[in-house]
Motif scaffolding. Sequence first.
Motif, PDB file in Angstrom:
ATOM      1  N   LEU A  41       0.828  -1.203   0.000  1.00 47.52           N
ATOM      2  CA  LEU A  41       0.000   0.000   0.000  1.00 47.52           C
ATOM      3  C   LEU A  41       0.863   1.254   0.000  1.00 47.52           C
ATOM      4  N   ASP A  42       0.460   2.245  -0.794  1.00 47.88           N
ATOM      5  CA  ASP A  42       1.140   3.535  -0.731  1.00 47.88           C
ATOM      6  C   ASP A  42       0.586   4.331   0.455  1.00 47.88           C
ATOM      7  N   TYR A  43       1.116   5.545   0.649  1.00 44.87           N
ATOM      8  CA  TYR A  43       0.729   6.317   1.830  1.00 44.87           C
ATOM      9  C   TYR A  43      -0.749   6.714   1.798  1.00 44.87           C
ATOM     10  N   ALA A  44      -1.271   7.010   0.613  1.00 46.66           N
ATOM     11  CA  ALA A  44      -2.679   7.393   0.521  1.00 46.66           C
ATOM     12  C   ALA A  44      -3.579   6.215   0.873  1.00 46.66           C
ATOM     13  N   ALA A  45      -3.262   5.028   0.346  1.00 46.21           N
ATOM     14  CA  ALA A  45      -4.060   3.846   0.654  1.00 46.21           C
ATOM     15  C   ALA A  45      -3.948   3.480   2.128  1.00 46.21           C
TER      16      ALA A  45
ATOM     17  N   ALA B  23      -3.448   5.616   4.589  1.00 48.23           N
ATOM     18  CA  ALA B  23      -4.266   6.579   5.327  1.00 48.23           C
ATOM     19  C   ALA B  23      -5.737   6.199   5.268  1.00 48.23           C
ATOM     20  N   ARG B  24      -6.171   5.694   4.105  1.00 51.12           N
ATOM     21  CA  ARG B  24      -7.556   5.244   3.965  1.00 51.12           C
ATOM     22  C   ARG B  24      -7.809   4.042   4.868  1.00 51.12           C
ATOM     23  N   LEU B  25      -6.842   3.131   4.954  1.00 49.11           N
ATOM     24  CA  LEU B  25      -6.990   1.962   5.834  1.00 49.11           C
ATOM     25  C   LEU B  25      -7.095   2.399   7.290  1.00 49.11           C
ATOM     26  N   VAL B  26      -6.301   3.389   7.685  1.00 52.16           N
ATOM     27  CA  VAL B  26      -6.373   3.906   9.053  1.00 52.16           C
ATOM     28  C   VAL B  26      -7.775   4.411   9.359  1.00 52.16           C
TER      29      VAL B  26
ATOM     30  N   ILE C 134      -9.819  -5.259  17.050  1.00 55.02           N
ATOM     31  CA  ILE C 134      -8.948  -5.404  15.881  1.00 55.02           C
ATOM     32  C   ILE C 134      -7.537  -5.744  16.343  1.00 55.02           C
ATOM     33  N   LEU C 135      -7.005  -6.818  15.774  1.00 54.61           N
ATOM     34  CA  LEU C 135      -5.610  -7.209  16.022  1.00 54.61           C
ATOM     35  C   LEU C 135      -4.917  -7.289  14.678  1.00 54.61           C
ATOM     36  N   LEU C 136      -3.877  -6.485  14.498  1.00 52.69           N
ATOM     37  CA  LEU C 136      -3.156  -6.514  13.227  1.00 52.69           C
ATOM     38  C   LEU C 136      -1.682  -6.801  13.464  1.00 52.69           C
ATOM     39  N   ALA C 137      -1.193  -7.824  12.771  1.00 49.31           N
ATOM     40  CA  ALA C 137       0.229  -8.154  12.800  1.00 49.31           C
ATOM     41  C   ALA C 137       0.918  -7.322  11.740  1.00 49.31           C
ATOM     42  N   THR C 138       1.949  -6.589  12.131  1.00 43.63           N
ATOM     43  CA  THR C 138       2.562  -5.676  11.182  1.00 43.63           C
ATOM     44  C   THR C 138       4.021  -5.420  11.522  1.00 43.63           C
ATOM     45  N   HIS C 139       4.803  -5.165  10.459  1.00 42.07           N
ATOM     46  CA  HIS C 139       6.164  -4.654  10.610  1.00 42.07           C
ATOM     47  C   HIS C 139       6.199  -3.145  10.400  1.00 42.07           C
ATOM     48  N   ASP C 140       5.054  -2.551  10.120  1.00 39.91           N
ATOM     49  CA  ASP C 140       4.972  -1.140   9.785  1.00 39.91           C
ATOM     50  C   ASP C 140       4.873  -0.320  11.070  1.00 39.91           C
ATOM     51  N   VAL C 141       6.003   0.158  11.561  1.00 40.15           N
ATOM     52  CA  VAL C 141       6.010   0.902  12.821  1.00 40.15           C
ATOM     53  C   VAL C 141       5.249   2.214  12.703  1.00 40.15           C
ATOM     54  N   GLU C 142       5.224   2.793  11.504  1.00 42.82           N
ATOM     55  CA  GLU C 142       4.492   4.039  11.317  1.00 42.82           C
ATOM     56  C   GLU C 142       2.989   3.800  11.435  1.00 42.82           C
ATOM     57  N   LEU C 143       2.511   2.678  10.929  1.00 38.67           N
ATOM     58  CA  LEU C 143       1.091   2.341  11.061  1.00 38.67           C
ATOM     59  C   LEU C 143       0.726   2.136  12.527  1.00 38.67           C
ATOM     60  N   ALA C 144       1.551   1.413  13.267  1.00 38.54           N
ATOM     61  CA  ALA C 144       1.276   1.181  14.683  1.00 38.54           C
ATOM     62  C   ALA C 144       1.218   2.496  15.449  1.00 38.54           C
TER      63      ALA C 144
END
Length: 562
Positions: free
Chosen positions: A454-458, A460-463, A476-486
């Motif tokens: 996902l790009d940054y716009a997508a 942001a939409r997911l957030v 909601i439980l999400l497994a992620t390596h994306d520290v910015e998303l967390a």
Amino acid sequence: MITFEQVSVHYQDAAAPALTGLDLTVPEGELCLLVGPSGAGKSTLLGTVNGLVPHFTGGVLHGRVTVAGRDTRDHRPRELADLVGTVGQDPGAHFVTDLVEDELAYGMESLGLAPAVMRRRVEETLDLLGLAELRDRPLGTLSGGQRQRVAIGSVLTVHPKVLVLDEPTSALDPGAAEEVLAVVQRLVHDLGTTVLMAEHRLERVVQYADQVLLLPGGEHPAVLGEPAEVLAHSPVYPPVVGLGRLAGWSPLPLSVRDARRRAAPLRARLTQVRPTTDNRAAGGPVDRPTGAPVAEATRLSVQRGPIPALREVSLTLLRNEITALMGRNGAGKSTLLGALAGLHAPSGGAVRVGPLTPHRARPKELVRQVGLVPQDPRDLLYTATVAAECAAADQDAEAVPGSCRALLERLLPGLADDTHPRDLSEGQRLTLALAVVLTARPALLLLDEPTRGLDYAAKARLVEILTALAAEGHAILLATHDVELAAELAHRTLVLADGELVADGPAAEVVLASPVYAPQVAKVLAPEPWLTVRQVAAALQQEPKRGHEQGREQEPQQVADR
């Protein structure tokens, strides 16, 4: 090394060209980073370099692409294999053998290299990418990030002059991503390898780039130039650049180190406006939600073959709460999601979701309690059109016909019914899979690496989507390596290590205490407790006028001093 001469690519039935009027040169021995929104043509451009476009992926190629003097129109991918190495978004699509070591050797065998050379290069690559402990492992037993490293390694053993990398760190944890990028940088600096890389997680890679190639999409022309200059006008940019734009820094910083050198006046301003509420997208209080328990694991252990994947994990997930699950590759994140979804039976302890024991529950009962969106949303999509997917979801969930389609329209307006799921972008495909899962209105929603591709716009939409779902009562439980998303989204963060839960607490506390999982803004503004650019912008709007004026007086002085 790579030359594009008036290159355009048009796919049949597409409304507009995927690429148009591309005229530029990528010099030898440089790392060129492709940036741009989803659908701007980044993967198509990479395909023109390795010969996949137009020989395999279709499309009409106009103009000329040459790599070290070879015209890719006249040379098929196998005729470029000794020159161009490629790793795509899906590492599993590259594999042709069963074991790690065999996969690393396969490309060299195809080129007929001597056994002694092959053995030496395999050992070098195992060490470079931290794969030595996995050399005898079947590829099917590896985590997503481990598979990505093997795919990259299988290309490196051939010693190509050009590396084409399509999101090489998308499945990697922060530590593994740094290791891979350090190897890529070493190849560029020490061996003169030319690297063309597309990556959505710019915060990881932009500091390594020699040049940035911006594909804005639409009718706007491509722009090639110095990273700071290009990102100053790019519609997509990493948080550290966003912070620089907000603070008015020039030139823009590309790394945390560059930003910290300029951040003292900004930190001073923020000490005067420390917020009492969380200014993230959710807009809610810093305190965790106090909803009712939805799922509970008690001393949960799971054995995956000979490997203990989870070791006595205990946790409770609440309604209205978004929890980020983090940890290095192979830590057990996907296994924990699978155990909660009923895919893995516990070898010890217990797990409950609502009134059910997941691995013993009937599917029709379980689908109303828990929904899982896997790493690859295509695993859930099996029909030929969006409309058929929605109809099948209504039937499986025993929902009123049209329920899934109405939900999809709310999440992603305007998606045509007759579109094939394979023709959707990564963000569109993820949203369709999310609508399919949510049709049964499960109390617990599980997502495995939801921002991959996902790009940054997508993102942001997911957030926005997940924040709204949490407000409606979902856990909601999400497994992620994306520290910015967390940092942007989570109320709570869990960290797994070797199958054990080693951290569990409010997201801000957990990520700020970790040099690995801290987002860029937190690293720049430490020790002040800021996580995101959005949070800083909201706080500065509350800034007292006098402090604001003083801060503005200090910043130009620091720029002048530098």
